[in-house]
Write a protein that holds these residues in place. Structure first.
Motif, PDB file in Angstrom:
ATOM      1  N   MET A   1      11.636  23.436 -45.291  1.00 22.80           N
ATOM      2  CA  MET A   1      11.551  22.257 -46.121  1.00 22.80           C
ATOM      3  C   MET A   1      10.207  21.582 -45.851  1.00 22.80           C
ATOM      4  SD  MET A   1      13.976  18.875 -46.164  1.00 22.80           S
ATOM      5  CE  MET A   1      15.392  19.728 -46.782  1.00 22.80           C
ATOM      6  N   ASN A   2       9.563  21.137 -46.893  1.00 22.43           N
ATOM      7  CA  ASN A   2       8.275  20.461 -46.783  1.00 22.43           C
ATOM      8  C   ASN A   2       8.428  18.973 -47.072  1.00 22.43           C
ATOM      9  OD1 ASN A   2       6.947  22.841 -46.209  1.00 22.43           O
ATOM     10  ND2 ASN A   2       6.461  23.248 -48.337  1.00 22.43           N
ATOM     11  N   PHE A   3       7.587  18.182 -46.457  1.00 24.28           N
ATOM     12  CA  PHE A   3       7.565  16.742 -46.652  1.00 24.28           C
ATOM     13  C   PHE A   3       6.168  16.313 -47.055  1.00 24.28           C
ATOM     14  CE2 PHE A   3      10.922  17.561 -43.614  1.00 24.28           C
ATOM     15  CZ  PHE A   3      11.963  16.822 -44.121  1.00 24.28           C
ATOM     16  N   ILE A   4       6.083  15.284 -47.864  1.00 33.02           N
ATOM     17  CA  ILE A   4       4.794  14.722 -48.253  1.00 33.02           C
ATOM     18  C   ILE A   4       4.517  13.524 -47.367  1.00 33.02           C
ATOM     19  CG2 ILE A   4       3.497  13.600 -50.099  1.00 33.02           C
ATOM     20  CD1 ILE A   4       5.151  15.198 -52.089  1.00 33.02           C
ATOM     21  N   VAL A   5       3.338  13.500 -46.753  1.00 29.78           N
ATOM     22  CA  VAL A   5       2.947  12.384 -45.902  1.00 29.78           C
ATOM     23  C   VAL A   5       1.680  11.758 -46.455  1.00 29.78           C
ATOM     24  CG1 VAL A   5       4.029  13.297 -43.818  1.00 29.78           C
ATOM     25  CG2 VAL A   5       1.687  13.897 -44.332  1.00 29.78           C
ATOM     26  N   CYS A   6       1.501  10.487 -46.142  1.00 28.01           N
ATOM     27  CA  CYS A   6       0.335   9.735 -46.587  1.00 28.01           C
ATOM     28  C   CYS A   6      -0.375   9.201 -45.352  1.00 28.01           C
ATOM     29  CB  CYS A   6       0.793   8.583 -47.489  1.00 28.01           C
ATOM     30  SG  CYS A   6      -0.528   7.483 -48.000  1.00 28.01           S
ATOM     31  N   ASP A   7      -1.698   9.403 -45.262  1.00 30.39           N
ATOM     32  CA  ASP A   7      -2.420   8.894 -44.099  1.00 30.39           C
ATOM     33  C   ASP A   7      -2.822   7.434 -44.273  1.00 30.39           C
ATOM     34  OD1 ASP A   7      -4.458   9.085 -45.911  1.00 30.39           O
ATOM     35  OD2 ASP A   7      -5.728  10.385 -44.692  1.00 30.39           O
ATOM     36  N   GLY A   8      -2.449   6.817 -45.377  1.00 29.86           N
ATOM     37  CA  GLY A   8      -2.699   5.395 -45.621  1.00 29.86           C
ATOM     38  C   GLY A   8      -1.379   4.657 -45.768  1.00 29.86           C
ATOM     39  N   ASP A   9      -1.383   3.630 -46.578  1.00 23.63           N
ATOM     40  CA  ASP A   9      -0.185   2.836 -46.813  1.00 23.63           C
ATOM     41  C   ASP A   9       0.483   3.258 -48.114  1.00 23.63           C
ATOM     42  OD1 ASP A   9      -0.582   1.298 -44.537  1.00 23.63           O
ATOM     43  OD2 ASP A   9      -1.817  -0.161 -45.608  1.00 23.63           O
ATOM     44  N   TRP A  10       1.818   3.270 -48.113  1.00 21.66           N
ATOM     45  CA  TRP A  10       2.577   3.507 -49.325  1.00 21.66           C
ATOM     46  C   TRP A  10       2.698   2.186 -50.078  1.00 21.66           C
ATOM     47  CZ3 TRP A  10       3.761   8.252 -50.958  1.00 21.66           C
ATOM     48  CH2 TRP A  10       3.841   9.288 -50.028  1.00 21.66           C
ATOM     49  N   GLY A  11       2.740   2.266 -51.395  1.00 23.31           N
ATOM     50  CA  GLY A  11       2.887   1.077 -52.220  1.00 23.31           C
ATOM     51  C   GLY A  11       3.741   1.379 -53.433  1.00 23.31           C
ATOM     52  N   VAL A  12       4.102   0.323 -54.168  1.00 24.02           N
ATOM     53  CA  VAL A  12       4.914   0.465 -55.372  1.00 24.02           C
ATOM     54  C   VAL A  12       4.159  -0.153 -56.541  1.00 24.02           C
ATOM     55  CG1 VAL A  12       7.116  -0.084 -56.457  1.00 24.02           C
ATOM     56  CG2 VAL A  12       7.027   0.339 -54.000  1.00 24.02           C
ATOM     57  N   ARG A  13       4.060   0.589 -57.623  1.00 25.93           N
ATOM     58  CA  ARG A  13       3.401   0.096 -58.828  1.00 25.93           C
ATOM     59  C   ARG A  13       4.322  -0.873 -59.555  1.00 25.93           C
ATOM     60  NH1 ARG A  13       1.185   5.691 -61.351  1.00 25.93           N
ATOM     61  NH2 ARG A  13      -0.366   6.114 -59.764  1.00 25.93           N
ATOM     62  N   VAL A  14       3.778  -1.541 -60.541  1.00 28.58           N
ATOM     63  CA  VAL A  14       4.544  -2.498 -61.340  1.00 28.58           C
ATOM     64  C   VAL A  14       5.715  -1.798 -62.031  1.00 28.58           C
ATOM     65  CG1 VAL A  14       4.439  -4.105 -63.278  1.00 28.58           C
ATOM     66  CG2 VAL A  14       2.539  -3.980 -61.661  1.00 28.58           C
ATOM     67  N   GLY A  15       5.520  -0.608 -62.516  1.00 37.13           N
ATOM     68  CA  GLY A  15       6.573   0.124 -63.208  1.00 37.13           C
ATOM     69  C   GLY A  15       7.582   0.771 -62.282  1.00 37.13           C
ATOM     70  N   GLY A  16       7.398   0.653 -60.975  1.00 43.48           N
ATOM     71  CA  GLY A  16       8.335   1.222 -60.013  1.00 43.48           C
ATOM     72  C   GLY A  16       7.880   2.527 -59.395  1.00 43.48           C
ATOM     73  N   GLY A  17       6.701   3.028 -59.779  1.00 45.19           N
ATOM     74  CA  GLY A  17       6.188   4.264 -59.201  1.00 45.19           C
ATOM     75  C   GLY A  17       5.659   4.053 -57.793  1.00 45.19           C
ATOM     76  N   ILE A  18       5.722   5.097 -57.000  1.00 50.76           N
ATOM     77  CA  ILE A  18       5.245   5.040 -55.617  1.00 50.76           C
ATOM     78  C   ILE A  18       3.827   5.590 -55.564  1.00 50.76           C
ATOM     79  CG2 ILE A  18       5.651   5.853 -53.273  1.00 50.76           C
ATOM     80  CD1 ILE A  18       8.614   6.071 -54.008  1.00 50.76           C
ATOM     81  N   VAL A  19       2.930   4.889 -54.868  1.00 50.81           N
ATOM     82  CA  VAL A  19       1.542   5.323 -54.740  1.00 50.81           C
ATOM     83  C   VAL A  19       1.150   5.354 -53.266  1.00 50.81           C
ATOM     84  CG1 VAL A  19       0.828   4.452 -56.982  1.00 50.81           C
ATOM     85  CG2 VAL A  19       0.671   2.975 -55.012  1.00 50.81           C
ATOM     86  N   CYS A  20       0.185   6.191 -52.972  1.00 46.29           N
ATOM     87  CA  CYS A  20      -0.358   6.303 -51.623  1.00 46.29           C
ATOM     88  C   CYS A  20      -1.786   5.791 -51.650  1.00 46.29           C
ATOM     89  CB  CYS A  20      -0.318   7.762 -51.169  1.00 46.29           C
ATOM     90  SG  CYS A  20      -1.192   8.075 -49.623  1.00 46.29           S
ATOM     91  N   ALA A  21      -2.127   4.888 -50.729  1.00 48.36           N
ATOM     92  CA  ALA A  21      -3.473   4.327 -50.670  1.00 48.36           C
ATOM     93  C   ALA A  21      -4.408   5.192 -49.834  1.00 48.36           C
ATOM     94  CB  ALA A  21      -3.416   2.917 -50.094  1.00 48.36           C
ATOM     95  N   GLY A  22      -3.957   6.379 -49.455  1.00 57.08           N
ATOM     96  CA  GLY A  22      -4.786   7.280 -48.661  1.00 57.08           C
ATOM     97  C   GLY A  22      -4.741   8.680 -49.231  1.00 57.08           C
ATOM     98  N   GLN A  23      -4.774   9.661 -48.359  1.00 52.82           N
ATOM     99  CA  GLN A  23      -4.755  11.072 -48.747  1.00 52.82           C
ATOM    100  C   GLN A  23      -3.351  11.637 -48.541  1.00 52.82           C
ATOM    101  OE1 GLN A  23      -7.318  12.766 -50.048  1.00 52.82           O
ATOM    102  NE2 GLN A  23      -6.087  14.613 -50.251  1.00 52.82           N
TER     103      GLN A  23
END
Length: 71
Positions: A1-23
Motif C-alpha cells: 500500500m502506498n501513501f501520499i506525503v507532503c513535505d509542507g503544510d496541508w490545506g483546504v480550498r474554498v470548494g473543499g479540496g485538499i492542497v499541499c503547500a510543498g512537494q
C-alpha cells in the motif's frame, strides 16, 4: 500500500479540496513503518509527564466545579 506525503503544510480550498503547500511524494507502508520506528514518537518519560499534566488539569476542573457548586 502506498501513501501520499507532503513535505509542507496541508490545506483546504474554498470548494473543499485538499492542497499541499510543498512537494508531494509517495511512500510505501514499509517506508512509513521504518520511519516511525526510528524514535519519532513519545518516550516513556514524555508519556508519564503528559499523563501527570492531564491528571492535574482534571483535578483542577473538578475542584473549580465543586467550589462553584458550593458557592
Amino acid at each position: 500500500m502506498n501513501f501520499i506525503v507532503c513535505d509542507g503544510d496541508w490545506g483546504v480550498r474554498v470548494g473543499g479540496g485538499i492542497v499541499c503547500a510543498g512537494q508531494l511524494s509517495a511512500v510505501t507502508a514499509e517506508e512509513l513503518r521504518t520511519s516511525l520506528d526510528q524514535g519519532s514518537g513519545l518516550t516513556w518519560e514524555d508519556a508519564m509527564a503528559l499523563k501527570d499534566e492531564v491528571l492535574i488539569l482534571f483535578a483542577s476542573v473538578f475542584a473549580f466545579l465543586l467550589l462553584k457548586k458550593l458557592l
